[in-house]
Design a protein around this motif. Structure first.
Motif, short mmCIF file in Angstrom:
data_model
loop_
_atom_site.label_atom_id
_atom_site.label_comp_id
_atom_site.label_asym_id
_atom_site.label_seq_id
_atom_site.Cartn_x
_atom_site.Cartn_y
_atom_site.Cartn_z
N LEU A 16 0.84 -1.19 0.00
CA LEU A 16 0.00 0.00 0.00
C LEU A 16 0.88 1.25 0.00
O LEU A 16 0.63 2.19 -0.76
N LYS A 17 1.91 1.26 0.82
CA LYS A 17 2.84 2.39 0.86
C LYS A 17 3.52 2.59 -0.50
O LYS A 17 3.74 3.71 -0.93
N ALA A 18 3.83 1.49 -1.16
CA ALA A 18 4.51 1.54 -2.46
C ALA A 18 3.53 1.76 -3.62
O ALA A 18 3.95 1.78 -4.78
N GLN A 19 2.26 1.91 -3.31
CA GLN A 19 1.19 2.11 -4.30
C GLN A 19 1.11 0.98 -5.33
O GLN A 19 0.82 1.20 -6.50
N LYS A 20 1.37 -0.25 -4.85
CA LYS A 20 1.29 -1.42 -5.72
C LYS A 20 -0.09 -2.05 -5.71
O LYS A 20 -0.37 -2.93 -6.53
N ILE A 21 -0.94 -1.65 -4.74
CA ILE A 21 -2.26 -2.26 -4.62
C ILE A 21 -3.34 -1.19 -4.50
O ILE A 21 -3.08 -0.04 -4.17
N THR A 55 -10.20 -1.26 -12.01
CA THR A 55 -9.09 -2.18 -12.28
C THR A 55 -8.30 -1.63 -13.46
O THR A 55 -8.73 -1.74 -14.60
N ASP A 56 -7.17 -1.04 -13.17
CA ASP A 56 -6.36 -0.46 -14.23
C ASP A 56 -5.23 -1.39 -14.66
O ASP A 56 -4.48 -1.08 -15.58
N GLY A 57 -5.10 -2.52 -13.97
CA GLY A 57 -4.06 -3.47 -14.32
C GLY A 57 -2.71 -3.14 -13.70
O GLY A 57 -1.84 -4.00 -13.63
N ALA A 58 -2.53 -1.91 -13.26
CA ALA A 58 -1.25 -1.51 -12.67
C ALA A 58 -1.17 -1.90 -11.20
O ALA A 58 -0.09 -2.15 -10.69
N ARG A 59 -2.32 -1.93 -10.53
CA ARG A 59 -2.34 -2.26 -9.10
C ARG A 59 -3.26 -3.45 -8.86
O ARG A 59 -4.36 -3.52 -9.41
N ARG A 60 -2.82 -4.36 -8.03
CA ARG A 60 -3.63 -5.52 -7.66
C ARG A 60 -4.71 -5.08 -6.67
O ARG A 60 -4.43 -4.32 -5.74
N VAL A 61 -5.91 -5.54 -6.85
CA VAL A 61 -7.01 -5.22 -5.95
C VAL A 61 -6.95 -6.15 -4.74
O VAL A 61 -6.84 -7.37 -4.89
N ILE A 62 -6.99 -5.55 -3.54
CA ILE A 62 -6.99 -6.29 -2.29
C ILE A 62 -8.22 -5.87 -1.49
O ILE A 62 -8.45 -4.68 -1.28
N PHE A 63 -9.01 -6.84 -1.06
CA PHE A 63 -10.20 -6.55 -0.27
C PHE A 63 -9.89 -6.69 1.21
O PHE A 63 -9.08 -7.52 1.62
N GLN A 64 -10.60 -5.88 2.02
CA GLN A 64 -10.37 -5.84 3.46
C GLN A 64 -11.69 -5.58 4.16
O GLN A 64 -12.55 -4.89 3.64
N CYS A 65 -11.85 -6.18 5.35
CA CYS A 65 -13.05 -5.94 6.16
C CYS A 65 -12.64 -5.91 7.63
O CYS A 65 -11.52 -5.54 7.96
N GLY A 66 -13.55 -6.32 8.50
CA GLY A 66 -13.24 -6.30 9.93
C GLY A 66 -12.45 -7.50 10.40
O GLY A 66 -11.52 -7.38 11.20
N SER A 67 -12.79 -8.69 9.88
CA SER A 67 -12.14 -9.92 10.35
C SER A 67 -11.59 -10.81 9.23
O SER A 67 -10.85 -11.74 9.49
N GLY A 68 -11.97 -10.54 8.00
CA GLY A 68 -11.51 -11.35 6.87
C GLY A 68 -12.61 -12.14 6.20
O GLY A 68 -12.45 -12.64 5.09
N LYS A 69 -13.77 -12.28 6.85
CA LYS A 69 -14.86 -13.08 6.29
C LYS A 69 -15.53 -12.37 5.10
O LYS A 69 -15.68 -12.94 4.03
N ARG A 70 -15.93 -11.12 5.29
CA ARG A 70 -16.61 -10.39 4.22
C ARG A 70 -15.66 -10.11 3.05
O ARG A 70 -16.08 -10.13 1.89
N ARG A 72 -13.26 -11.99 2.00
CA ARG A 72 -13.12 -13.22 1.20
C ARG A 72 -14.35 -13.41 0.33
O ARG A 72 -14.23 -13.82 -0.84
N MET A 73 -15.53 -13.08 0.85
CA MET A 73 -16.76 -13.17 0.05
C MET A 73 -16.69 -12.19 -1.13
O MET A 73 -17.04 -12.54 -2.26
N ALA A 74 -16.23 -10.96 -0.86
CA ALA A 74 -16.10 -9.96 -1.92
C ALA A 74 -15.09 -10.42 -2.97
O ALA A 74 -15.31 -10.26 -4.17
N LEU A 75 -13.98 -10.99 -2.52
CA LEU A 75 -12.96 -11.49 -3.43
C LEU A 75 -13.55 -12.55 -4.37
O LEU A 75 -13.35 -12.48 -5.59
N ASP A 76 -14.27 -13.50 -3.81
CA ASP A 76 -14.87 -14.56 -4.62
C ASP A 76 -15.83 -13.98 -5.66
O ASP A 76 -15.81 -14.37 -6.83
N GLY A 83 -12.88 -11.72 -13.45
CA GLY A 83 -11.73 -12.51 -13.87
C GLY A 83 -10.40 -11.85 -13.55
O GLY A 83 -9.34 -12.39 -13.86
N ALA A 84 -10.44 -10.67 -12.91
CA ALA A 84 -9.21 -9.94 -12.58
C ALA A 84 -8.52 -10.57 -11.38
O ALA A 84 -9.16 -11.14 -10.51
N ASP A 85 -7.20 -10.45 -11.35
CA ASP A 85 -6.42 -10.95 -10.23
C ASP A 85 -6.68 -10.08 -9.01
O ASP A 85 -6.72 -8.85 -9.10
#
Length: 119
Positions: A16-21, A55-70, A72-76, A83-85
């Motif tokens: 995140l600091k490196a603006q990779k995601i 999704t610009d292809g330059a940064r990977r999308v990372i999802f975050q919530c309170g505990s990891g459950k939501r 993971r659902m958003a990621l799926d 179809g994006a990484d």
């Protein structure tokens, strides 16, 4: 067993600091307003539209919530529809704070925003 889509908060912090995601918080607006990770975009799971995530292809999308459950659902949902990484942060903002990583929050005594995480 990890499939490369479950990332620890410490790795995400560096990227995140490196603006990779692109960090996407899928909690609800009240949760986000109370406490959030600096730089995260809000896309609540309750109204989640995978194709609305930039999704610009330059940064990977990372999802975050309170505990990891939501997240993971958003990621799926996101991967199925776009179809994006992408990946999600294990343990959510709770685990983030366990690692003493900075958050933006409201001081309950003063109502002022405290931003400990600007990088």
């Amino acid at each position: 067993m990890s499939d490369g889509r479950d990332l620890p908060p410490t790795d995400i912090f560096e990227d995140l600091k490196a603006q990779k995601i692109l960090l996407v918080d899928v909690r609800e607006p009240a949760e986000f307003a109370n406490e959030r990770i600096h730089g995260a975009l809000l896309h609540p799971l309750s109204t989640f539209e995978p194709k609305a995530i930039p999704t610009d292809g330059a940064r990977r999308v990372i999802f975050q919530c309170g505990s990891g459950k939501r997240s993971r659902m958003a990621l799926d949902m996101f991967m199925k529809e776009t179809g994006a990484d992408a990946a999600h942060m294990t343990g959510g903002i709770g685990m983030w704070k366990t690692h003493n990583l900075p958050v933006v929050k409201i001081n309950p005594a003063t109502g002022q925003v405290q931003d400990a995480g600007r990088y």
